[in-house]
Design a protein around this motif. Sequence first.
Motif, mmCIF file in Angstrom:
data_model
loop_
_atom_site.group_PDB
_atom_site.id
_atom_site.type_symbol
_atom_site.label_atom_id
_atom_site.label_comp_id
_atom_site.label_asym_id
_atom_site.label_seq_id
_atom_site.Cartn_x
_atom_site.Cartn_y
_atom_site.Cartn_z
ATOM 1 N N UNK A 63 0.843 -1.183 0.000
ATOM 2 C CA UNK A 63 0.000 0.000 0.000
ATOM 3 C C UNK A 63 0.887 1.245 0.000
ATOM 4 N N UNK A 64 0.272 2.404 0.080
ATOM 5 C CA UNK A 64 1.033 3.654 -0.007
ATOM 6 C C UNK A 64 2.070 3.771 1.100
ATOM 7 N N UNK A 65 1.806 3.150 2.253
ATOM 8 C CA UNK A 65 2.738 3.204 3.369
ATOM 9 C C UNK A 65 3.790 2.115 3.351
ATOM 10 N N UNK A 66 3.794 1.277 2.294
ATOM 11 C CA UNK A 66 4.770 0.211 2.195
ATOM 12 C C UNK A 66 4.383 -1.060 2.906
ATOM 13 N N UNK A 67 3.148 -1.131 3.416
ATOM 14 C CA UNK A 67 2.681 -2.342 4.091
ATOM 15 C C UNK A 67 2.169 -3.352 3.064
ATOM 16 N N UNK A 68 2.510 -4.612 3.256
ATOM 17 C CA UNK A 68 2.104 -5.643 2.319
ATOM 18 C C UNK A 68 0.690 -6.136 2.560
ATOM 19 N N UNK A 69 0.006 -6.514 1.486
ATOM 20 C CA UNK A 69 -1.308 -7.131 1.606
ATOM 21 C C UNK A 69 -1.514 -8.078 0.425
ATOM 22 N N UNK A 70 -2.395 -9.051 0.628
ATOM 23 C CA UNK A 70 -2.751 -9.983 -0.444
ATOM 24 C C UNK A 70 -3.954 -9.420 -1.186
ATOM 25 N N UNK A 71 -3.815 -9.120 -2.467
ATOM 26 C CA UNK A 71 -4.914 -8.479 -3.193
ATOM 27 C C UNK A 71 -6.003 -9.473 -3.580
ATOM 28 N N UNK A 72 -7.230 -8.980 -3.637
ATOM 29 C CA UNK A 72 -8.342 -9.802 -4.109
ATOM 30 C C UNK A 72 -8.407 -9.806 -5.621
ATOM 31 N N UNK A 73 -7.326 -10.178 -6.251
ATOM 32 C CA UNK A 73 -7.193 -10.206 -7.711
ATOM 33 C C UNK A 73 -7.052 -11.668 -8.108
ATOM 34 N N UNK A 373 -2.589 11.529 -8.794
ATOM 35 C CA UNK A 373 -1.751 11.055 -7.683
ATOM 36 C C UNK A 373 -2.284 9.773 -7.061
ATOM 37 N N UNK A 374 -3.430 9.312 -7.518
ATOM 38 C CA UNK A 374 -3.932 7.990 -7.144
ATOM 39 C C UNK A 374 -3.396 7.031 -8.199
ATOM 40 N N UNK A 375 -2.460 6.161 -7.815
ATOM 41 C CA UNK A 375 -1.703 5.524 -8.885
ATOM 42 C C UNK A 375 -1.127 4.161 -8.516
ATOM 43 N N UNK A 376 -0.767 3.445 -9.564
ATOM 44 C CA UNK A 376 -0.025 2.190 -9.472
ATOM 45 C C UNK A 376 1.428 2.499 -9.818
ATOM 46 N N UNK A 377 2.340 2.111 -8.939
ATOM 47 C CA UNK A 377 3.766 2.267 -9.231
ATOM 48 C C UNK A 377 4.455 0.932 -8.954
ATOM 49 N N UNK A 378 5.687 0.824 -9.398
ATOM 50 C CA UNK A 378 6.478 -0.376 -9.135
ATOM 51 C C UNK A 378 7.533 -0.073 -8.089
ATOM 52 N N UNK A 379 7.637 -0.964 -7.117
ATOM 53 C CA UNK A 379 8.674 -0.897 -6.094
ATOM 54 C C UNK A 379 9.538 -2.137 -6.299
ATOM 55 N N UNK A 385 0.389 0.268 -4.523
ATOM 56 C CA UNK A 385 -0.889 0.889 -4.841
ATOM 57 C C UNK A 385 -1.107 2.111 -3.955
ATOM 58 N N UNK A 386 -1.043 3.286 -4.592
ATOM 59 C CA UNK A 386 -1.309 4.543 -3.891
ATOM 60 C C UNK A 386 -2.741 4.961 -4.224
#
Length: 492
Positions: A63-73, A373-379, A385-386
């Motif tokens: 997420x925007x804060x760098x916390x990991x989550x499992x997406x419902x994708x 500024x609501x966006x998908x970026x690569x880390x 996901x911001x």
Amino acid sequence: MSPDIVIIGSGMGGASVAAGLADTGASILMLERGQQLLETPEVHDPAAVFGSGYFMPNETWLDAGGRGFTPGNHYNIGGNSKFYGAVLIRYREEDFAELEHENGISPAWPFGYDEIAPWYDAAERLYNVRGTVGEDPTDPPRSDGYPFPALPHEPAIADVKERLAKTGLHPFSLPLGVDIDTWMANRETTFDGFPDTRSGKMDAETCGLAQARKNPNFELKSNARVTRLEADPTGRINVVHARVDGEDFRVTPRLVILSAGAIQSAALLLASGVANRSDQVGRNYMNHNASAIIGIDPRYKNNSRYQKTFGVNDYYLSDGAGGFPLGNIQLLGRVTGDILRGQVKAVPGFMLDWISRHAIDFYGITEDLPDPESRVVLDGDQIRLHWKRTNMGPHRRLVRAFSRKLKQAGFPVVLSRLFDAAVPSHQCGTVRMGDDPAKAPLRPDCRAYDHPNLYVVDAGCLPTSAAVNPALTVAALGLRAARIIQKEELAS
């Protein structure tokens, strides 16, 4: 391999394009990173679907804060449509024009409703939509009725529909892609959220791909994850790199159609360094503000099996008092005690069973506005996901307004719960179409400004999220893109 066309992704966009090209005889290779869903005990099990994460992907987003989550994708043949609620509803006519909201402007599309209306007709035929014309006061113009009559309301649901109508609302039959007799002959569960294994749900696999397979030159490779698109000096995408069954795979197509879903399509373009002269790839990410709204009445007995058959659009274009739009209300699929146990772990099971027997379950949707500024970026290799939510004030008012109506209808206790960013089921906007190449990666025909042989046809191309389910709009755009490709690319 050098097919005429490579389609990346087998969800609603890719399957609909392939269906629209079926009669051309073009050689088409579809690459899908997932595999076919099989008829196993887990597809019937609420704990597997809603509790244990059995069908969730083995990946972590940030997420925007760098916390990991499992997406419902979901990654499987048919994409996310295998798990969708099968609501195949058109955007309203007003959604294609500039529309003012409390938090800003929902911008106009590069074309109006009249341009997409015939493709909505075609998509409803392809996906065998069931519905009723004339019940919804916000319905856009249409040239014909639905291909099939609306699903019947179960008695407990018809009772609630009548109660809400007496409060002044105008409940309407949801347009649905479900053969309910076939579904219920094989299932005890609702179709909403449960995976379909070719047993009654009209989705990207059972309809779009079924039509695509009539083309003798169509081939689908599963377990095929595309890793990079490569452009030649003229700007054409000349190589698609993938891993198929763990092995490197390289294909050199004439045309590339990217339909991996709004988030994954943006991620692939960013990883490849293509189609981003506008610096808009990954930006303007939208995902509906959505809440579950549950009305409870100890005197009411909900013995429905599938439940999800009507919606309410009285708040769609305004709050009912001359204010800004609030959004759409629709029934959720039947929420049983077993489903609740997967979501609400602190409450004893017997209480959840009681609530389910005496409750009616709704889903409230408010439009999320585009924001660069609501966006998908690569880390590194990870998706970050911001998501900047918009229109939360209107969403809270939608929940409150409908909760008051539920109480008037005889449900004294109303509970609500906001869905979080881990549920990107209505993801859109990350590779949007537009008239200006400085502001949008795609032309109005879904073709990339930067690459003449690259199309992006999934919810990523949507300029706005509106406040209804996007599946039918994606399917309509897929069929429209197929016709454009047929006339402008394959005819030459």
